[in-house]
Design a protein around this motif. Sequence first.
Motif, PDB file in Angstrom:
ATOM      1  N   LEU A 200       0.831  -1.190   0.000  1.00  0.00           N
ATOM      2  CA  LEU A 200       0.000   0.000   0.000  1.00  0.00           C
ATOM      3  C   LEU A 200       0.873   1.250   0.000  1.00  0.00           C
ATOM      4  O   LEU A 200       0.660   2.178  -0.784  1.00  0.00           O
ATOM      5  CB  LEU A 200      -0.911   0.038   1.223  1.00  0.00           C
ATOM      6  CG  LEU A 200      -1.622   1.378   1.306  1.00  0.00           C
ATOM      7  CD1 LEU A 200      -2.795   1.405   0.351  1.00  0.00           C
ATOM      8  CD2 LEU A 200      -2.033   1.739   2.693  1.00  0.00           C
ATOM      9  N   ILE A 201       1.853   1.288   0.888  1.00  0.00           N
ATOM     10  CA  ILE A 201       2.701   2.473   0.972  1.00  0.00           C
ATOM     11  C   ILE A 201       3.402   2.712  -0.361  1.00  0.00           C
ATOM     12  O   ILE A 201       3.471   3.841  -0.857  1.00  0.00           O
ATOM     13  CB  ILE A 201       3.726   2.337   2.125  1.00  0.00           C
ATOM     14  CG1 ILE A 201       3.023   2.100   3.459  1.00  0.00           C
ATOM     15  CG2 ILE A 201       4.617   3.559   2.190  1.00  0.00           C
ATOM     16  CD1 ILE A 201       2.099   3.205   3.897  1.00  0.00           C
ATOM     17  N   VAL A 202       3.889   1.628  -0.967  1.00  0.00           N
ATOM     18  CA  VAL A 202       4.536   1.778  -2.274  1.00  0.00           C
ATOM     19  C   VAL A 202       3.550   2.386  -3.268  1.00  0.00           C
ATOM     20  O   VAL A 202       3.851   3.350  -3.962  1.00  0.00           O
ATOM     21  CB  VAL A 202       5.047   0.409  -2.789  1.00  0.00           C
ATOM     22  CG1 VAL A 202       5.562   0.538  -4.216  1.00  0.00           C
ATOM     23  CG2 VAL A 202       6.141  -0.125  -1.876  1.00  0.00           C
ATOM     24  N   ALA A 203       2.333   1.828  -3.300  1.00  0.00           N
ATOM     25  CA  ALA A 203       1.335   2.327  -4.262  1.00  0.00           C
ATOM     26  C   ALA A 203       0.980   3.777  -3.978  1.00  0.00           C
ATOM     27  O   ALA A 203       0.776   4.570  -4.907  1.00  0.00           O
ATOM     28  CB  ALA A 203       0.082   1.452  -4.205  1.00  0.00           C
ATOM     29  N   GLU A 204       0.916   4.138  -2.697  1.00  0.00           N
ATOM     30  CA  GLU A 204       0.554   5.516  -2.350  1.00  0.00           C
ATOM     31  C   GLU A 204       1.680   6.494  -2.651  1.00  0.00           C
ATOM     32  O   GLU A 204       1.443   7.664  -2.954  1.00  0.00           O
ATOM     33  CB  GLU A 204       0.163   5.606  -0.868  1.00  0.00           C
ATOM     34  CG  GLU A 204      -1.219   5.021  -0.589  1.00  0.00           C
ATOM     35  CD  GLU A 204      -1.615   5.134   0.872  1.00  0.00           C
ATOM     36  OE1 GLU A 204      -2.799   4.954   1.171  1.00  0.00           O
ATOM     37  OE2 GLU A 204      -0.731   5.393   1.719  1.00  0.00           O
ATOM     38  N   ILE A 205       2.930   5.998  -2.563  1.00  0.00           N
ATOM     39  CA  ILE A 205       4.053   6.886  -2.860  1.00  0.00           C
ATOM     40  C   ILE A 205       4.134   7.133  -4.351  1.00  0.00           C
ATOM     41  O   ILE A 205       4.427   8.230  -4.812  1.00  0.00           O
ATOM     42  CB  ILE A 205       5.372   6.276  -2.299  1.00  0.00           C
ATOM     43  CG1 ILE A 205       5.401   6.480  -0.783  1.00  0.00           C
ATOM     44  CG2 ILE A 205       6.585   6.912  -2.958  1.00  0.00           C
ATOM     45  CD1 ILE A 205       6.617   5.934  -0.109  1.00  0.00           C
ATOM     46  N   THR A 209      -3.645  10.617  -3.931  1.00  0.00           N
ATOM     47  CA  THR A 209      -4.065  11.956  -3.493  1.00  0.00           C
ATOM     48  C   THR A 209      -4.449  11.951  -2.022  1.00  0.00           C
ATOM     49  O   THR A 209      -4.890  12.953  -1.487  1.00  0.00           O
ATOM     50  CB  THR A 209      -5.265  12.441  -4.325  1.00  0.00           C
ATOM     51  OG1 THR A 209      -6.257  11.411  -4.317  1.00  0.00           O
ATOM     52  CG2 THR A 209      -4.858  12.736  -5.747  1.00  0.00           C
ATOM     53  N   ALA A 210      -4.313  10.798  -1.386  1.00  0.00           N
ATOM     54  CA  ALA A 210      -4.571  10.693   0.052  1.00  0.00           C
ATOM     55  C   ALA A 210      -3.894   9.437   0.578  1.00  0.00           C
ATOM     56  O   ALA A 210      -3.468   8.579  -0.196  1.00  0.00           O
ATOM     57  CB  ALA A 210      -6.075  10.640   0.331  1.00  0.00           C
ATOM     58  N   TYR A 214       1.054   8.875   0.587  1.00  0.00           N
ATOM     59  CA  TYR A 214       0.931  10.168  -0.071  1.00  0.00           C
ATOM     60  C   TYR A 214       1.455  11.256   0.858  1.00  0.00           C
ATOM     61  O   TYR A 214       2.153  12.184   0.446  1.00  0.00           O
ATOM     62  CB  TYR A 214      -0.526  10.419  -0.432  1.00  0.00           C
ATOM     63  CG  TYR A 214      -0.815  11.858  -0.799  1.00  0.00           C
ATOM     64  CD1 TYR A 214      -0.310  12.403  -1.985  1.00  0.00           C
ATOM     65  CD2 TYR A 214      -1.594  12.671   0.026  1.00  0.00           C
ATOM     66  CE1 TYR A 214      -0.572  13.719  -2.322  1.00  0.00           C
ATOM     67  CE2 TYR A 214      -1.856  13.977  -0.305  1.00  0.00           C
ATOM     68  CZ  TYR A 214      -1.347  14.513  -1.477  1.00  0.00           C
ATOM     69  OH  TYR A 214      -1.598  15.808  -1.804  1.00  0.00           O
ATOM     70  N   TYR A 215       1.142  11.128   2.143  1.00  0.00           N
ATOM     71  CA  TYR A 215       1.587  12.103   3.135  1.00  0.00           C
ATOM     72  C   TYR A 215       3.108  12.182   3.174  1.00  0.00           C
ATOM     73  O   TYR A 215       3.706  13.262   3.246  1.00  0.00           O
ATOM     74  CB  TYR A 215       1.041  11.685   4.512  1.00  0.00           C
ATOM     75  CG  TYR A 215       0.930  12.847   5.426  1.00  0.00           C
ATOM     76  CD1 TYR A 215      -0.277  13.532   5.566  1.00  0.00           C
ATOM     77  CD2 TYR A 215       2.035  13.289   6.137  1.00  0.00           C
ATOM     78  CE1 TYR A 215      -0.373  14.624   6.382  1.00  0.00           C
ATOM     79  CE2 TYR A 215       1.948  14.374   6.959  1.00  0.00           C
ATOM     80  CZ  TYR A 215       0.745  15.049   7.083  1.00  0.00           C
ATOM     81  OH  TYR A 215       0.652  16.125   7.880  1.00  0.00           O
ATOM     82  N   ILE A 216       3.742  11.018   3.117  1.00  0.00           N
ATOM     83  CA  ILE A 216       5.208  10.969   3.165  1.00  0.00           C
ATOM     84  C   ILE A 216       5.805  11.681   1.963  1.00  0.00           C
ATOM     85  O   ILE A 216       6.739  12.483   2.085  1.00  0.00           O
ATOM     86  CB  ILE A 216       5.693   9.504   3.228  1.00  0.00           C
ATOM     87  CG1 ILE A 216       5.306   8.890   4.577  1.00  0.00           C
ATOM     88  CG2 ILE A 216       7.207   9.422   3.020  1.00  0.00           C
ATOM     89  CD1 ILE A 216       5.692   7.446   4.732  1.00  0.00           C
ATOM     90  N   ILE A 217       5.261  11.393   0.786  1.00  0.00           N
ATOM     91  CA  ILE A 217       5.837  11.987  -0.423  1.00  0.00           C
ATOM     92  C   ILE A 217       5.607  13.503  -0.429  1.00  0.00           C
ATOM     93  O   ILE A 217       6.449  14.281  -0.865  1.00  0.00           O
ATOM     94  CB  ILE A 217       5.275  11.298  -1.700  1.00  0.00           C
ATOM     95  CG1 ILE A 217       6.268  11.408  -2.847  1.00  0.00           C
ATOM     96  CG2 ILE A 217       3.928  11.823  -2.119  1.00  0.00           C
ATOM     97  CD1 ILE A 217       7.489  10.570  -2.670  1.00  0.00           C
ATOM     98  N   LYS A 218       4.480  13.916   0.148  1.00  0.00           N
ATOM     99  CA  LYS A 218       4.192  15.351   0.251  1.00  0.00           C
ATOM    100  C   LYS A 218       5.183  16.017   1.196  1.00  0.00           C
ATOM    101  O   LYS A 218       5.753  17.068   0.882  1.00  0.00           O
ATOM    102  CB  LYS A 218       2.758  15.534   0.779  1.00  0.00           C
ATOM    103  CG  LYS A 218       2.121  16.847   0.374  1.00  0.00           C
ATOM    104  CD  LYS A 218       0.637  16.888   0.725  1.00  0.00           C
ATOM    105  CE  LYS A 218       0.428  16.733   2.216  1.00  0.00           C
ATOM    106  NZ  LYS A 218      -1.008  16.757   2.606  1.00  0.00           N
TER     107      LYS A 218
END
Lengths: 265, 277
Positions: A200-205, A209-210, A214-218
């Motif tokens: 999940l973290i990989v996919a979110e990075i 948009t949430a 996503y928070y980490i990459i932001k």
Amino acid sequence: MRAGDGARRRLTSPIFLGVLPFAAGAVVWTILVRAYHISPVFLPPLESVPAALRSMFIEQRVATDILISSLRVAAGFAVAVLLATPLGVLMGYSFRISQIFEPVVGFIRYMPVPVFIPLCLLWFGSGDLEKVIVIFLGAFFQLTLMVQDAAGGVRQDFYEAAVMLGAPRRALIFRILWPAALPQIFDSYRVCIGWAWTYLIVAEIVGATAGIGYYIIKAQRYLLVSQIFAAMAIIGLLGMTTDLLFGAGHNLLFPWAKKKRSFLT
Amino acid sequence: MPDLRFSRAAASKQAIRIRQLYKTYDAHKEKIAALENLSCDIAEGEFAVILGPSGCGKSTLVRIIAGLEQPSSGTILVNGSRDSAPGKTCSMVFQSYTSFPWLSVLDNIAFAMRYTSTKTKHERRTRAQELARMVGLENFENAWINELSGGMKQRVSIASALATESRILIMDEPFGALDSQTRMAMQEQLLTITEKTGKTVVFVTHDIEEALVLGDRIYVCTSRPARILAEMDVALPRPRTPEMRNRKIFVEMKYEIFHLLRDHVYAQILETHRARR
Ligand SMILES: Nc1ncnc2c1ncn2[C@@H]1O[C@H](COP(=O)(O)OP(=O)(O)O)[C@@H](O)[C@H]1O
Ligand SMILES: [Mg+2]
């Protein structure tokens, strides 16, 4: 009772032992920051992480992202469990069925999860569905083989004993294989949900948009390094909690299969 | 003259009839002959002991009787029927502890009744409690199998097998893994149970004393491939008591079997040792 017994007991209590490595990490971290004057852009002082956490929860509503990420993991993992469990059980039960599915499952299993992401983004966009599918793809194939292993490892003489006690063949899956293999199947869920978080973290990075990833990459974009660390701590805590729940669930569901302490301890 | 009032060997109806039984396993490249031209009859209500050295084919024989294995050739009639579906005519106690660890002692004992009886749930439970009492586990009804000692696990297995109400009880070295004190206690308990229930028992062992303490009739096997080397009636009265080990008949038969085995079986084992060297 000798003096010092109480102190010794406190020193060997599980909580104290479990906290030790964290404390050691904190000490090393602080020494690095203080003694080597590392720039906060690379390694912020440890004290800034709780502060970052606070502002994330209060000002930036990170709780919503946590919830979104958790739901994504839960959904992808649940679908994987629902499909991998019956398939794995059938593969462990029947040699024929395993001959059909083992090659294809083994083939896909070795594809690293990031490989699925570009296609999934292309086909399903960058929303929740894509995350759930990535998690599913990452978890399903591994889990199927782990369930198969558990189901195929059931002692053969249990089947013979059941048959001699009058059980018809069709009863063997539900009355013998399933209860006998379930603790190990449950253990594979536990391992697998850990991987699901990673996917999940990989996919979110990669594209989101949430969510926590996503928070980490932001945070990285704005060089808010202490927020990256805070997000990592959140992921770690979520993982640890999940694992504790699974462990407690194991003892609750399978009181007959309590893990014994090793001889060496 | 021994007291034969309780001897069930006198019963003449056959429970098991075996003729020219052969069994060959295909293992990797070679063929292993486990049974070769084995014939014997076991009477109804008899406590039959199959005695022979390890690896001679005893398990193979009783697994064929149980229907868990098919013979390569030969005929076998159980209760006059050729139907060999396992679990229909015989129940079985295995040497490896096969009670189900995910069920309590009581649920293990009640397991068979779901399939073999028309009792209500409540009746099944009452019957299971009765059987638990019979094997001395009334205080362990709710225990998990993994909490029990080896002897207790086998008592669960015996009670589970009795719950099937089948007329033939097969026991494949059930006490083989137990220490000698537990083993003797188990033998005594088994005697009480079988003398009470009147079942036909086919009991496998490699222990001469165990065979004599328990059996009405002893079927001595050759080493692999197994044939019946001798059949002997044990002329000890029932109920059997531990003191009977001192009786003249007991001691004489013990040495008779010992010599028989030495001449036919040990000699063969020594032979193969010499050949290997
Ligand atoms: N399924 C099997 N496949 C191949 N060989 C077997 C199998 N079962 C038993 N055997 C062989 O048959 C012989 C007799 O075995 P078994 O009946 O278990 O002997 P016993 O019970 O008297 O110790 C042994 O040599 C054993 O290795
Ligand atoms: Mg054997």
